[in-house]
Design a protein around this motif. Structure first.
Motif, PDB file in Angstrom:
ATOM      1  N   GLU A  52       0.759  -1.338   0.039  1.00 47.54           N
ATOM      2  CA  GLU A  52       0.022  -0.073   0.141  1.00 47.54           C
ATOM      3  C   GLU A  52       0.994   1.225  -0.091  1.00 47.54           C
ATOM      4  O   GLU A  52       0.370   2.261  -0.238  1.00 47.54           O
ATOM      5  N   SER A  53       2.044   1.166   0.556  1.00 44.91           N
ATOM      6  CA  SER A  53       3.076   2.442   0.640  1.00 44.91           C
ATOM      7  C   SER A  53       3.680   2.608  -0.845  1.00 44.91           C
ATOM      8  O   SER A  53       4.045   3.612  -1.080  1.00 44.91           O
ATOM      9  N   LEU A  54       3.408   1.793  -1.810  1.00 44.46           N
ATOM     10  CA  LEU A  54       3.822   2.052  -3.247  1.00 44.46           C
ATOM     11  C   LEU A  54       2.847   3.015  -3.818  1.00 44.46           C
ATOM     12  O   LEU A  54       3.192   3.792  -5.021  1.00 44.46           O
ATOM     13  N   GLU A  55       1.820   3.128  -3.195  1.00 44.52           N
ATOM     14  CA  GLU A  55       0.999   4.208  -3.792  1.00 44.52           C
ATOM     15  C   GLU A  55       1.507   5.477  -3.982  1.00 44.52           C
ATOM     16  O   GLU A  55       2.227   6.148  -2.952  1.00 44.52           O
ATOM     17  N   GLY A  56       1.542   6.061  -5.192  1.00 50.67           N
ATOM     18  CA  GLY A  56       2.067   7.289  -5.351  1.00 50.67           C
ATOM     19  C   GLY A  56       3.671   7.413  -5.465  1.00 50.67           C
ATOM     20  O   GLY A  56       4.468   8.617  -5.305  1.00 50.67           O
ATOM     21  N   THR A  57       4.052   6.248  -5.463  1.00 45.33           N
ATOM     22  CA  THR A  57       5.696   6.029  -5.504  1.00 45.33           C
ATOM     23  C   THR A  57       6.333   6.864  -7.021  1.00 45.33           C
ATOM     24  O   THR A  57       5.606   6.795  -7.984  1.00 45.33           O
ATOM     25  N   GLU A  58       7.253   7.679  -6.749  1.00 41.60           N
ATOM     26  CA  GLU A  58       7.634   8.341  -7.929  1.00 41.60           C
ATOM     27  C   GLU A  58       8.134   7.592  -9.114  1.00 41.60           C
ATOM     28  O   GLU A  58       8.931   6.443  -9.081  1.00 41.60           O
ATOM     29  N   GLY A  59       7.626   7.549 -10.546  1.00 45.43           N
ATOM     30  CA  GLY A  59       8.001   6.690 -11.586  1.00 45.43           C
ATOM     31  C   GLY A  59       7.431   5.456 -11.396  1.00 45.43           C
ATOM     32  O   GLY A  59       7.910   4.555 -12.295  1.00 45.43           O
ATOM     33  N   LEU A  60       6.433   4.992 -10.626  1.00 46.93           N
ATOM     34  CA  LEU A  60       5.974   3.695 -10.578  1.00 46.93           C
ATOM     35  C   LEU A  60       5.344   3.417 -11.974  1.00 46.93           C
ATOM     36  O   LEU A  60       5.382   2.330 -12.205  1.00 46.93           O
ATOM     37  N   SER A  61       4.579   4.205 -12.668  1.00 49.43           N
ATOM     38  CA  SER A  61       4.110   3.863 -13.887  1.00 49.43           C
ATOM     39  C   SER A  61       5.010   3.710 -14.817  1.00 49.43           C
ATOM     40  O   SER A  61       4.618   2.866 -16.105  1.00 49.43           O
ATOM     41  N   ASN A  62       6.076   4.070 -14.718  1.00 45.06           N
ATOM     42  CA  ASN A  62       7.284   3.740 -15.715  1.00 45.06           C
ATOM     43  C   ASN A  62       8.237   2.454 -15.348  1.00 45.06           C
ATOM     44  O   ASN A  62       8.996   2.148 -16.223  1.00 45.06           O
ATOM     45  N   MET A  63       7.930   2.164 -14.263  1.00 50.10           N
ATOM     46  CA  MET A  63       8.993   0.920 -14.002  1.00 50.10           C
ATOM     47  C   MET A  63       8.486  -0.461 -14.517  1.00 50.10           C
ATOM     48  O   MET A  63       7.090  -0.517 -14.790  1.00 50.10           O
ATOM     49  N   GLY A  64       9.312  -1.107 -15.041  1.00 48.65           N
ATOM     50  CA  GLY A  64       8.837  -2.515 -15.513  1.00 48.65           C
ATOM     51  C   GLY A  64       8.653  -3.446 -14.280  1.00 48.65           C
ATOM     52  O   GLY A  64       8.800  -3.100 -13.108  1.00 48.65           O
ATOM     53  N   PRO A  65       7.808  -4.638 -14.694  1.00 49.84           N
ATOM     54  CA  PRO A  65       7.552  -5.592 -13.538  1.00 49.84           C
ATOM     55  C   PRO A  65       8.691  -5.899 -12.831  1.00 49.84           C
ATOM     56  O   PRO A  65       8.486  -6.272 -11.434  1.00 49.84           O
ATOM     57  N   ALA A  66       9.665  -6.189 -13.157  1.00 56.93           N
ATOM     58  CA  ALA A  66      11.160  -6.734 -12.400  1.00 56.93           C
ATOM     59  C   ALA A  66      11.477  -5.502 -11.551  1.00 56.93           C
ATOM     60  O   ALA A  66      11.925  -5.765 -10.392  1.00 56.93           O
ATOM     61  N   GLN A  67      11.328  -4.164 -11.815  1.00 56.47           N
ATOM     62  CA  GLN A  67      11.717  -3.272 -10.971  1.00 56.47           C
ATOM     63  C   GLN A  67      10.771  -3.197 -10.065  1.00 56.47           C
ATOM     64  O   GLN A  67      11.247  -2.776  -8.823  1.00 56.47           O
ATOM     65  N   VAL A  68       9.500  -3.269 -10.356  1.00 55.46           N
ATOM     66  CA  VAL A  68       8.524  -3.100  -9.100  1.00 55.46           C
ATOM     67  C   VAL A  68       8.816  -4.126  -8.325  1.00 55.46           C
ATOM     68  O   VAL A  68       8.617  -3.934  -6.960  1.00 55.46           O
ATOM     69  N   ARG A  69       9.020  -5.329  -8.645  1.00 53.78           N
ATOM     70  CA  ARG A  69       9.018  -6.545  -7.907  1.00 53.78           C
ATOM     71  C   ARG A  69      10.333  -6.397  -6.733  1.00 53.78           C
ATOM     72  O   ARG A  69      10.415  -6.825  -5.689  1.00 53.78           O
ATOM     73  N   THR A  70      11.359  -5.640  -7.351  1.00 54.75           N
ATOM     74  CA  THR A  70      12.842  -5.343  -6.700  1.00 54.75           C
ATOM     75  C   THR A  70      12.432  -4.392  -5.576  1.00 54.75           C
ATOM     76  O   THR A  70      13.011  -4.517  -4.525  1.00 54.75           O
ATOM     77  N   LEU A  71      11.631  -3.395  -5.937  1.00 57.08           N
ATOM     78  CA  LEU A  71      11.156  -2.173  -5.002  1.00 57.08           C
ATOM     79  C   LEU A  71      10.445  -2.880  -3.844  1.00 57.08           C
ATOM     80  O   LEU A  71      10.792  -2.726  -2.681  1.00 57.08           O
ATOM     81  N   ILE A  72       9.527  -3.798  -4.049  1.00 58.78           N
ATOM     82  CA  ILE A  72       8.751  -4.333  -2.905  1.00 58.78           C
ATOM     83  C   ILE A  72       9.608  -5.291  -2.334  1.00 58.78           C
ATOM     84  O   ILE A  72       9.520  -5.531  -1.130  1.00 58.78           O
ATOM     85  N   ASN A  73      10.492  -6.063  -2.745  1.00 57.95           N
ATOM     86  CA  ASN A  73      11.440  -7.083  -2.074  1.00 57.95           C
ATOM     87  C   ASN A  73      12.231  -6.374  -1.205  1.00 57.95           C
ATOM     88  O   ASN A  73      12.527  -6.533   0.121  1.00 57.95           O
ATOM     89  N   LYS A  74      12.799  -5.072  -1.736  1.00 67.45           N
ATOM     90  CA  LYS A  74      13.320  -4.287  -0.749  1.00 67.45           C
ATOM     91  C   LYS A  74      12.694  -3.710   0.474  1.00 67.45           C
ATOM     92  O   LYS A  74      13.308  -3.400   1.580  1.00 67.45           O
ATOM     93  N   ARG A  75      11.535  -3.411   0.325  1.00 64.53           N
ATOM     94  CA  ARG A  75      10.759  -2.808   1.426  1.00 64.53           C
ATOM     95  C   ARG A  75      10.139  -4.045   2.173  1.00 64.53           C
ATOM     96  O   ARG A  75      10.384  -3.708   3.709  1.00 64.53           O
ATOM     97  N   LEU A  76      10.291  -5.086   1.765  1.00 60.69           N
ATOM     98  CA  LEU A  76      10.071  -6.313   2.727  1.00 60.69           C
ATOM     99  C   LEU A  76      11.380  -6.851   3.545  1.00 60.69           C
ATOM    100  O   LEU A  76      10.979  -7.149   4.666  1.00 60.69           O
ATOM    101  N   SER A  77      12.475  -6.657   2.784  1.00 57.19           N
ATOM    102  CA  SER A  77      13.577  -7.183   3.741  1.00 57.19           C
ATOM    103  C   SER A  77      13.991  -6.084   4.765  1.00 57.19           C
ATOM    104  O   SER A  77      14.318  -6.357   5.874  1.00 57.19           O
ATOM    105  N   VAL A  78      13.306  -4.671   4.583  1.00 60.64           N
ATOM    106  CA  VAL A  78      13.661  -3.871   5.595  1.00 60.64           C
ATOM    107  C   VAL A  78      12.758  -4.132   6.875  1.00 60.64           C
ATOM    108  O   VAL A  78      13.104  -3.805   7.866  1.00 60.64           O
TER     109      VAL A  78
END
Length: 129
Positions: A52-78
């Motif tokens: 839910e914290s991804l909502e409004g992330t800078e450039g989310l619409s321009n990211m590819g699926p792998a980049q979004v998945r990497t972003l999610i994994n970083k947030r989960l590891s934190v």
């Protein structure tokens, strides 16, 4: 003539040993379930908050699926979510909209050959800035 109330008090004995044993087994089983299943639900709440914290992330619409998945994994590891695998996340792009599906299950051993399976499924549609 009025009966003495002491005669009824002599017959009151309280809970029997069998009743106490059944109560201890019941509450012990309930406590075991809470201890075994609680972390799975707490991790799921953390996963939901991270997505839910991804909502409004800078450039989310321009990211590819792998980049979004990497972003999610970083947030989960934190947030110290360790047993979650990236293959449980599917990211689809629909124009400006990013659709994230999370579908996974958690298996826990209760005792010996008794296991629990908890299934979680979430869908998020969001836009970036």
């Amino acid at each position: 003539m009025k009966k003495n109330s002491l005669s009824t008090m002599n017959r009151q004995a309280g809970a029997s040993a069998l009743t106490i044993m059944v109560m201890v087994l019941f509450f012990g089983s309930l406590l075991t379930l809470v201890i075994k299943l609680g972390p799975a639900y707490l991790d799921d709440i953390t996963i939901q908050e991270a997505l839910e914290s991804l909502e409004g992330t800078e450039g989310l619409s321009n990211m590819g699926p792998a980049q979004v998945r990497t972003l999610i994994n970083k947030r989960l590891s934190v947030n110290n979510v360790r047993g979650f695998e990236a293959k449980n996340i599917t990211v689809e792009k629909n124009g400006e909209l990013v659709v994230i599906n999370v579908d996974y299950e958690v298996r826990n051993n209760i005792f010996r050959n008794v296991d629990t399976v908890v299934h979680f499924q979430h869908k998020y549609e969001m836009k970036g800035k």
